[in-house]
Design a protein around this motif. Sequence first.
Motif, mmCIF file in Angstrom:
data_model
loop_
_atom_site.group_PDB
_atom_site.id
_atom_site.type_symbol
_atom_site.label_atom_id
_atom_site.label_comp_id
_atom_site.label_asym_id
_atom_site.label_seq_id
_atom_site.Cartn_x
_atom_site.Cartn_y
_atom_site.Cartn_z
ATOM 1 N N MET A 1 5.203 -16.104 23.222
ATOM 2 C CA MET A 1 6.391 -15.392 22.741
ATOM 3 C C MET A 1 7.024 -14.616 23.896
ATOM 4 O O MET A 1 6.333 -13.938 24.659
ATOM 5 N N GLU A 2 8.330 -14.729 24.005
ATOM 6 C CA GLU A 2 9.040 -14.044 25.087
ATOM 7 C C GLU A 2 9.031 -12.536 24.878
ATOM 8 O O GLU A 2 9.283 -12.037 23.785
ATOM 9 N N LEU A 3 8.730 -11.801 25.958
ATOM 10 C CA LEU A 3 8.765 -10.341 25.909
ATOM 11 C C LEU A 3 10.212 -9.877 25.948
ATOM 12 O O LEU A 3 11.017 -10.351 26.751
ATOM 13 N N THR A 4 10.562 -8.955 25.054
ATOM 14 C CA THR A 4 11.932 -8.441 24.991
ATOM 15 C C THR A 4 11.910 -6.916 24.944
ATOM 16 O O THR A 4 10.850 -6.294 24.776
ATOM 17 N N LEU A 5 13.107 -6.313 25.024
ATOM 18 C CA LEU A 5 13.193 -4.858 24.952
ATOM 19 C C LEU A 5 12.858 -4.331 23.566
ATOM 20 O O LEU A 5 12.653 -3.124 23.398
ATOM 21 N N ALA A 6 12.792 -5.213 22.584
ATOM 22 C CA ALA A 6 12.438 -4.791 21.225
ATOM 23 C C ALA A 6 10.928 -4.694 21.035
ATOM 24 O O ALA A 6 10.468 -4.395 19.936
ATOM 25 N N ASP A 7 10.162 -4.913 22.094
ATOM 26 C CA ASP A 7 8.707 -4.869 21.994
ATOM 27 C C ASP A 7 8.262 -3.511 21.438
ATOM 28 O O ASP A 7 8.673 -2.460 21.941
ATOM 29 N N PRO A 8 7.414 -3.513 20.390
ATOM 30 C CA PRO A 8 7.003 -2.243 19.773
ATOM 31 C C PRO A 8 6.131 -1.384 20.685
ATOM 32 O O PRO A 8 5.938 -0.196 20.414
ATOM 33 N N GLU A 9 5.594 -1.962 21.752
ATOM 34 C CA GLU A 9 4.737 -1.205 22.658
ATOM 35 C C GLU A 9 5.487 -0.766 23.918
ATOM 36 O O GLU A 9 4.866 -0.492 24.951
ATOM 37 N N ALA A 10 6.800 -0.685 23.841
ATOM 38 C CA ALA A 10 7.590 -0.237 24.988
ATOM 39 C C ALA A 10 7.095 1.122 25.467
ATOM 40 O O ALA A 10 6.809 2.023 24.670
ATOM 41 N N VAL A 11 6.988 1.278 26.784
ATOM 42 C CA VAL A 11 6.430 2.484 27.389
ATOM 43 C C VAL A 11 7.509 3.567 27.513
ATOM 44 O O VAL A 11 8.617 3.301 27.993
ATOM 45 N N VAL A 12 7.186 4.764 27.091
ATOM 46 C CA VAL A 12 8.083 5.904 27.282
ATOM 47 C C VAL A 12 7.887 6.424 28.701
ATOM 48 O O VAL A 12 6.779 6.798 29.085
ATOM 49 N N LEU A 13 8.950 6.394 29.496
ATOM 50 C CA LEU A 13 8.850 6.841 30.887
ATOM 51 C C LEU A 13 8.450 8.313 30.938
ATOM 52 O O LEU A 13 9.073 9.159 30.307
#
Length: 420
Positions: A1-13
């Motif tokens: 599956m392609e990784l996208t910006l909608a990934d639920p595990e997106a890292v908070v800078l």
Amino acid sequence: MELTLADPEAVVLDPTGADVMGDGKRIREKGGIIPGLLPGGAPVWLVASHKIGRFIFGHPDFSRDPKHWLALKKLPARWPLRRMIEMESMLNAEGADHKRLRRLVTGAFTAQRVEELRPRIKELARNLIAELEAAGPDAVIDLRSTYNFQLPMSVICDLFGLADPTARQQLADNYQLVISNETSEEQGEAANKTLSHVIGTLIREKRQNPGEDLTSALIAARGDEAGGTQGLLSEKELFETIFTILFAGHETTRNFQTNASDLLMQHPDQLALVREGQVSYDRVVDVGMQVESSILSTMCYYATKDVEIVGTGITIRKNEAAVILIAATGRDPEQFGPNADQFDLTREGAKRHLSFGHGAHRCIGAALAQTMAATALEELFTRFDVQPAPGTSEIEPWEPTFSSHVKRRLLVTLTPRTAG
């Protein structure tokens, strides 16, 4: 599956920037680029790979113009750093506008002009060194707020004709508030008002009494619309250009001189190589900018078309943003070898660091910053043995900002060296 910006595990800078190097290593372990979040939940791609960062910097389908970022509206309207992202200056301009604005100031930063400034930079450094020496060997000195601030601020303000020491200090204090993640919305607004007042006053004074300085040259390029003269830049562009260069011209150099001073102090074996003439202070600047850049990140680059990041399985979609973690890219072993995180002045290729950017938006003042930093370090470490101040904590906090990578203070003692 392609990784996208909608990934639920997106890292908070991390707003403190305390472990950007650790963050960078973890991002590289996942391929060098991952989804992340800025304040307000604005999604971005976080890049810690030198190869990917350089690719984005130089790719024609990435722009600095925030009109290409759909998620911009998610940033808090009063977030202090948002102004830097949206300002109308060569920092964010593209195409013909970028070339027009850059051309107006290029002459002040050519290699020839920097060489002409070298004696003045050395004179300023030696005058500041004399002040440090007068404080005595027992004095505890914060190099970041004194010597490392005063030299680049003096040089850049001289270029713009800003002589008032109070105004210079106001610029430094309020620029810091604008980029700090600890600044409240109210403090940010007040800081921007103060900066507007200082720069607006400078412009008014130079309109009345022009001189041989960059502010006067930009005002002349602005033209006189009332008299029918076609100006080369708008009033807002005039203001934002001065705002941008005054900030970048002192803050990044001040912070790099601080980082490099710390590196030399903590690595006496490498300092010995310089003092013995085996490597130059220009090499110190190159390796220091690679290992401990004073730039934490570049915000932002925006895709104007879908762009595939080859080898990652990731496509940055049109109107998405990428944040390049500059400090982290300098420790990428793929580019700088297995010991990329070590301060090694014998390393070849450190000059490929991304602290000055790459491509059309490469820092216009890179040669001046290099010369200021090398001169400042040479004068300081030739005159003094620089040691950590006794009794101070070894763990000095980093500035809490997405922009700069530097410790808040560098407390030292300075012992004059004997000749020879």
